[in-house]
Scaffold this active site. Sequence first.
Site, PDB file in Angstrom:
ATOM      1  N   ASN A   1      14.788  10.668  23.545  1.00  0.00           N
ATOM      2  CA  ASN A   1      13.494  10.581  24.219  1.00  0.00           C
ATOM      3  C   ASN A   1      13.692  11.112  25.635  1.00  0.00           C
ATOM      4  O   ASN A   1      14.261  10.423  26.477  1.00  0.00           O
ATOM      5  CB  ASN A   1      13.016   9.120  24.229  1.00  0.00           C
ATOM      6  N   TRP A   2      13.204  12.310  25.863  1.00  0.00           N
ATOM      7  CA  TRP A   2      13.431  12.956  27.169  1.00  0.00           C
ATOM      8  C   TRP A   2      12.454  12.478  28.240  1.00  0.00           C
ATOM      9  O   TRP A   2      12.563  12.871  29.397  1.00  0.00           O
ATOM     10  CB  TRP A   2      13.359  14.473  27.022  1.00  0.00           C
ATOM     11  N   LYS A   3      11.470  11.694  27.845  1.00  0.00           N
ATOM     12  CA  LYS A   3      10.479  11.197  28.807  1.00  0.00           C
ATOM     13  C   LYS A   3       9.942  12.383  29.636  1.00  0.00           C
ATOM     14  O   LYS A   3       9.803  13.481  29.107  1.00  0.00           O
ATOM     15  CB  LYS A   3      11.093  10.089  29.666  1.00  0.00           C
TER      16      LYS A   3
ATOM     17  N   HIS B   1       5.947   2.927  23.301  1.00  0.00           N
ATOM     18  CA  HIS B   1       7.091   2.801  24.206  1.00  0.00           C
ATOM     19  C   HIS B   1       6.702   1.869  25.351  1.00  0.00           C
ATOM     20  O   HIS B   1       5.553   1.882  25.798  1.00  0.00           O
ATOM     21  CB  HIS B   1       7.500   4.184  24.741  1.00  0.00           C
TER      22      HIS B   1
ATOM     23  N   GLU C   1       7.104   2.021  28.379  1.00  0.00           N
ATOM     24  CA  GLU C   1       6.526   2.706  29.548  1.00  0.00           C
ATOM     25  C   GLU C   1       5.047   3.018  29.310  1.00  0.00           C
ATOM     26  O   GLU C   1       4.248   2.994  30.252  1.00  0.00           O
ATOM     27  CB  GLU C   1       7.345   3.967  29.866  1.00  0.00           C
TER      28      GLU C   1
ATOM     29  N   GLU D   1      13.628  -2.087  21.715  1.00  0.00           N
ATOM     30  CA  GLU D   1      14.068  -1.697  23.061  1.00  0.00           C
ATOM     31  C   GLU D   1      13.716  -2.796  24.051  1.00  0.00           C
ATOM     32  O   GLU D   1      12.556  -2.868  24.517  1.00  0.00           O
ATOM     33  CB  GLU D   1      13.350  -0.423  23.506  1.00  0.00           C
TER      34      GLU D   1
ATOM     35  N   GLY E   1      17.169   1.984  31.095  1.00  0.00           N
ATOM     36  CA  GLY E   1      17.525   2.626  32.354  1.00  0.00           C
ATOM     37  C   GLY E   1      18.290   1.731  33.330  1.00  0.00           C
ATOM     38  O   GLY E   1      18.478   2.101  34.485  1.00  0.00           O
TER      39      GLY E   1
ATOM     40  N   SER F   1      19.676   1.832  27.514  1.00  0.00           N
ATOM     41  CA  SER F   1      20.990   2.111  28.117  1.00  0.00           C
ATOM     42  C   SER F   1      22.073   2.441  27.097  1.00  0.00           C
ATOM     43  O   SER F   1      23.245   2.098  27.287  1.00  0.00           O
ATOM     44  CB  SER F   1      21.432   0.932  29.004  1.00  0.00           C
TER      45      SER F   1
ATOM     46  N   GLY G   1      18.099   8.388  29.043  1.00  0.00           N
ATOM     47  CA  GLY G   1      18.901   9.139  30.015  1.00  0.00           C
ATOM     48  C   GLY G   1      20.101   9.865  29.434  1.00  0.00           C
ATOM     49  O   GLY G   1      20.351  11.031  29.773  1.00  0.00           O
TER      50      GLY G   1
HETATM   51  P1  13P Z   1      17.583   4.746  28.541  1.00  0.00           P
HETATM   52  O1  13P Z   1      18.479   5.186  27.406  1.00  0.00           O
HETATM   53  O2  13P Z   1      17.536   5.728  29.674  1.00  0.00           O
HETATM   54  O3  13P Z   1      17.879   3.334  28.950  1.00  0.00           O
HETATM   55  O4  13P Z   1      16.095   4.730  27.941  1.00  0.00           O
HETATM   56  C1  13P Z   1      15.872   4.112  26.749  1.00  0.00           C
HETATM   57  C2  13P Z   1      14.534   4.461  26.277  1.00  0.00           C
HETATM   58  O5  13P Z   1      13.536   4.038  26.857  1.00  0.00           O
HETATM   59  C3  13P Z   1      14.417   5.356  25.131  1.00  0.00           C
HETATM   60  O6  13P Z   1      13.129   5.383  24.635  1.00  0.00           O
END
Ligand code: 13P
Length: 246
Positions: free
Chosen positions: A4-6, A91, A93, A163, A169, A208, A230
């Site tokens: 997931n590159w966000k 998600h 976010e 998650e 993160g 993470s 990330g």
């Molecule tokens: P990180 O791997 O950066 O913690 O993010 C996880 C995430 O939100 C994947 O959707």
Amino acid sequence: MIANWKMHKTVDESRAFAREIVRRLGQATLPHQLIICPTAISLWAVGQELIGSSVMLGAQNLDLGREGALTGAISGYLLHEAGARWVIVGHSERRQFFGDSDALVGQKVAQAWESHLRPIACVGESRDDYREGRTISVITRQIEALLAEASPEALRTLIVAYEPVWAIGSGAVPDPVQANDLAALIRQMLAQKIPDDAPNIPVLYGGSVSSKNIQQFLRQPHIDGALVGGASLQVEEFLKMADIGS
Ligand code: 13P
């Protein structure tokens, strides 16, 4: 394993990553299915690079409906036409910053299926929920909304990602055994509506994840893969996590 590159990478950077992955994979047989979810604006370019490879393309969100006067919205049909076959829904976010409610997430799962996309539904508790012992009730509420809004047909195409919001993160991860117990709970709940298929619904862990800790999650019997933010942005780290590093 899902990347997931966000809101990262330009179109050029996304295309270059995909090209490099395809080159490095060559004819290798992958131990895991790989899905890359770039920004909506890079979907087409990444999809073009992935043609003929076993790496699949996913989007990060979809809006309800097919077409219409909905400024700024992107339907599942448009994502599919751009090459996506998967879509992340719910998600944390999106829930936190864009107001995606439990019910809307359930509707998006249903809409994904209507649009011929397979939904990757995210669930997870906040730091406060975790500290105050509400993890199970939050996950239960989030999964119940999916069961209420989506048909058995849609649910059968699902991937669920557990998650914990506090792990995203942050570098902090839950005890893999506890994450495994929650994955088991998720599957048990899905069995209320799709008893025959629930054992085969992939349940992933996310938050993470890196090449240093991915194996401790993949070793768990109820965890089938990882949703990675990330650490999925660098080709070398991505390949290492996918167990195909040089
Ligand atoms: P990180 O791997 O950066 O913690 O993010 C996880 C995430 O939100 C994947 O959707």
